[in-house]
Write an enzyme that holds these catalytic residues in place. Structure first.
Site, PDB file in Angstrom:
ATOM      1  N   VAL A 173       0.835  -1.210   0.000  1.00 59.51           N
ATOM      2  CA  VAL A 173       0.000   0.000   0.000  1.00 59.51           C
ATOM      3  C   VAL A 173       0.871   1.263   0.000  1.00 59.51           C
ATOM      4  CG1 VAL A 173      -1.856   1.230   1.180  1.00 59.51           C
ATOM      5  CG2 VAL A 173      -1.814  -1.269   1.215  1.00 59.51           C
ATOM      6  N   GLU A 190      -9.768   5.857   4.701  1.00 61.27           N
ATOM      7  CA  GLU A 190     -10.529   5.346   3.563  1.00 61.27           C
ATOM      8  C   GLU A 190     -10.017   3.992   3.075  1.00 61.27           C
ATOM      9  OE1 GLU A 190     -13.426   6.998   1.701  1.00 61.27           O
ATOM     10  OE2 GLU A 190     -13.354   4.835   1.759  1.00 61.27           O
ATOM     11  N   GLU A 224      -2.565 -13.174   0.969  1.00 61.57           N
ATOM     12  CA  GLU A 224      -1.312 -13.185   1.712  1.00 61.57           C
ATOM     13  C   GLU A 224      -0.706 -14.593   1.699  1.00 61.57           C
ATOM     14  OE1 GLU A 224      -0.094 -10.411   3.179  1.00 61.57           O
ATOM     15  OE2 GLU A 224      -1.839  -9.246   2.559  1.00 61.57           O
ATOM     16  N   LYS A 234     -13.817  -4.755   8.770  1.00 65.50           N
ATOM     17  CA  LYS A 234     -14.366  -3.703   7.897  1.00 65.50           C
ATOM     18  C   LYS A 234     -15.823  -3.401   8.237  1.00 65.50           C
ATOM     19  CE  LYS A 234     -11.213  -4.990   4.169  1.00 65.50           C
ATOM     20  NZ  LYS A 234     -11.027  -5.898   3.014  1.00 65.50           N
TER      21      LYS A 234
END
Lengths: 408, 408
Positions: free
Chosen positions: B13, B116, B177, B192
């Site tokens: 990321v 976000e 992963e 989430k």
């Protein structure tokens, strides 16, 4: 911190925003509401003003413009921006025509202008383009941007209505104006595509330059043909980047069931955005109605309150220049009541007779179609883009197979 | 105005955000990058620090936390918030566990926290819930929130792979992963759903309280059954409001072709939100990957720059209190290799044998299923929710029709 809010107009959208603020945060209700018509029947519990100066000459912090007349809307919005105010507008016709001038006023006088409700009503598409696609490179934007047209097409496909019957039903259900012309001829969509293209690509293409064909000539025979192919017809607006600039076009278009636009029905709108960072993003939501459109106004108000302004990321700080769209080639099905009507548009393509109509499949340039628009209109030609859903040969085979089918 | 930016972590990321900033606006590149592992091979053109104090004790304006360890992430984020800094995080496990405490720090010290990228990667779902659904009343949120699971289910349906083969392929393609446990057992989704429920409903439900069944026991026979019914199985997270509170559950669920979730394939994510003002809104976009997730971090950075902070509109200014979910009833298909394995979960429902498996259809409460999770896991029970796509009778008829079909 409480902001003083002035509202111009108290129609469908204004009332939607008012209801949301009243139920949720009365601090966001307008202090002043200016309306035009003294004789209109209105909620007696509310006070109205008939003098725009009650907002324009008053030290309000945020001005909201929700009237229908574009010229008057421009007067109000530009006047507020010249006072450095925060302004919210939903007037797509006015914005589409005047965004370059309004952005200059914003910059010069330090105000801000938000207009989420001007495109795709309840979908936060402008804010997302401006903020979430910052730092991104968008190659294509495609959408269903008019609730009335989509409602009408849905009725044609689901209920086998004629176009006239579907328009009447749309009016009865509040999804089309008393004069539905701007909705069904695609003009409303071209205003929105001009606005969205500025945010998506940093390019300003006046709406008059965009090839725009509405749903006004979609025929029951088109619907029958699309159904027999397992496809639907949607009024699709497309803006696509190539090396030279932007291709833009709005026309009835075949959509297959592997495309999320296939499931967008009734008054719903949608937008599909292809970009380098995010792949394909898809947004779907209500594209008409008092509360959905009022909700976008209310959301703008909460943004204005926090000092949020559009970044116009794709302009990269440059001034807006007006551009013309690039011509694109489209594969289309063209049909009419007589073979003569087809000739000016189809070039050397052959004409097939089926279902009491005359059909041709042809690859035409958007520039050529724009030139032929008066003839298309006069002859009520139906033009439907193939949109890579199906090969020309398969459409032709199906047209020929249908020759014996009788369409009433 | 240039902000000094400090970045913790330079994994998938972090590199995505870095690439976007480098290509688009170098002013948004980090001044300092702190990483943990001195021996990892890294881009030699970049300078790294191994001391968190280089960011924490430095007068940076914005701190970005993109590391994997939740405990360390909490240390960094809370420490930055205590200095009143603007903070961006993508650590869903950490956020899900500590949002109440972090919001208190935000309020006490005047900093801000944006995240976000922590849910649905490239979809701007948190910002939209926070801003566009302000003043609205959301009744239901349903989504596909894990890219790896959705990629795996897509492979089962499109390529007839076994679960093990699909997991391997997901790893090879960078969508899972090395240890895919948190993805395939649904744990990632429950983090989430806790975060999204806070923004959608103003309610904080710890993720451990949510009924969570992942894709780990979805069997080839389930896939065959769903296909024969014209349906797909998706890992669906649901949060639904009733008079008492929130029903929350995450489990493999049948989806029909009239639902926009039907077309969400591969690593894509989606969210469907039903609200009073906006009807049904649908968002679809990439739910995994370096650039999509990095783009959400970059977008947060542009928001932080402008001073934007979440409004937590649904909290109405109240302090977060921890709540438990309401029990809900679910109609589910339960199957296993042996009839004995079914008994503890299915109550009095009858058992059917087909395709070398034993099947039952039963209405069970989420609270009951949570109690039975150890038995479900031990017996590798497959549980798939019917989701109102089809009647119990039709599923049963299809199971019985399949009795002679041999599933390898």
């Amino acid at each position: 911190m409480t902001n003083r809010i002035g509202l111009f107009g108290f129609g469908v959208v204004g009332q939607g925003y008012y209801e949301i603020a009243k139920n949720h945060r009365p601090a966001l209700l307008p202090e002043t509401i200016v309306v035009q018509n003294k004789n209109k029947k209105r909620d007696h519990s509310l006070q109205f003003s008939f003098d725009p100066k009650d907002i324009l000459d008053d030290p309000c912090d945020i001005g909201i413009e929700l009237i229908s007349d574009p010229a008057q809307a421009y007067d109000y919005v530009s006047s507020l921006l010249k006072s450095g105010k925060k302004v919210i507008s939903a007037n797509k016709k006015m914005l589409s025509a005047h965004l370059p001038a309004l952005l200059e006023l914003e910059k010069t006088y330090g105000g801000s202008l938000l207009y989420e409700a001007s495109a795709a009503a309840g979908i936060p598409i402008i804010t997302c383009l401006d903020c979430h696609f910052a730092g991104d490179d968008i190659s294509k934007l495609q959408g269903i941007l008019n609730g009335s047209s989509n409602y009408i097409l849905t009725r044609l496909f689901q209920d086998d209505l004629s176009l006239q019957e579907a328009v009447k039903l749309a009016q009865e259900n509040g999804f089309a104006e008393a004069d539905p012309t701007l909705d069904i001829n695609g003009s409303d969509v071209s205003s929105k595509l001009t606005i969205l293209s500025l945010h998506a690509f940093g390019r300003y293409i006046p709406e008059g330059e965009i090839l725009t064909i509405g749903v006004q000539h979609v025929h029951a025979a088109d619907v029958a043909l699309a159904k027999s192919l397992g496809l639907k017809i949607k009024l699709i607006a497309t803006a696509q980047k190539d090396k030279e600039g932007l291709n833009l076009h709005i026309l009835p278009t075949l959509v297959g069931d592997n495309d999320p636009l296939f499931l967008v029905e009734n008054e719903y709108n949608a937008a599909k955005i292809t970009s380098q960072n995010l792949g394909e993003q898809f947004f779907q939501g209500k594209g008409a109605g008092s509360l959905p459109t009022g909700a976008s106004v209310y959301a703008d108000l909460t943004k204005a309150e926090k000092g949020y302004g559009y970044s116009y990321d794709k302009l990269n700080g440059k001034k807006i220049t007006t551009e013309l769209p690039q011509a694109a080639s489209l594969e289309v099905i063209i049909s009419a009541d007589s073979p003569d009507a087809l000739h000016p548009v189809i070039g050397s393509a052959s004409i097939h007779q089926a279902n009491g109509r005359y059909w041709a499949i042809s690859t035409v340039s958007t520039a050529e179609l724009i030139k032929r628009l008066p003839a298309i209109e006069a002859n009520k030609l139906s033009i439907v883009a193939l949109n890579n859903t199906i090969s020309e040969d398969n459409v032709l085979a199906q047209i020929q197979r249908q020759e014996t089918v009788n369409i009433s």
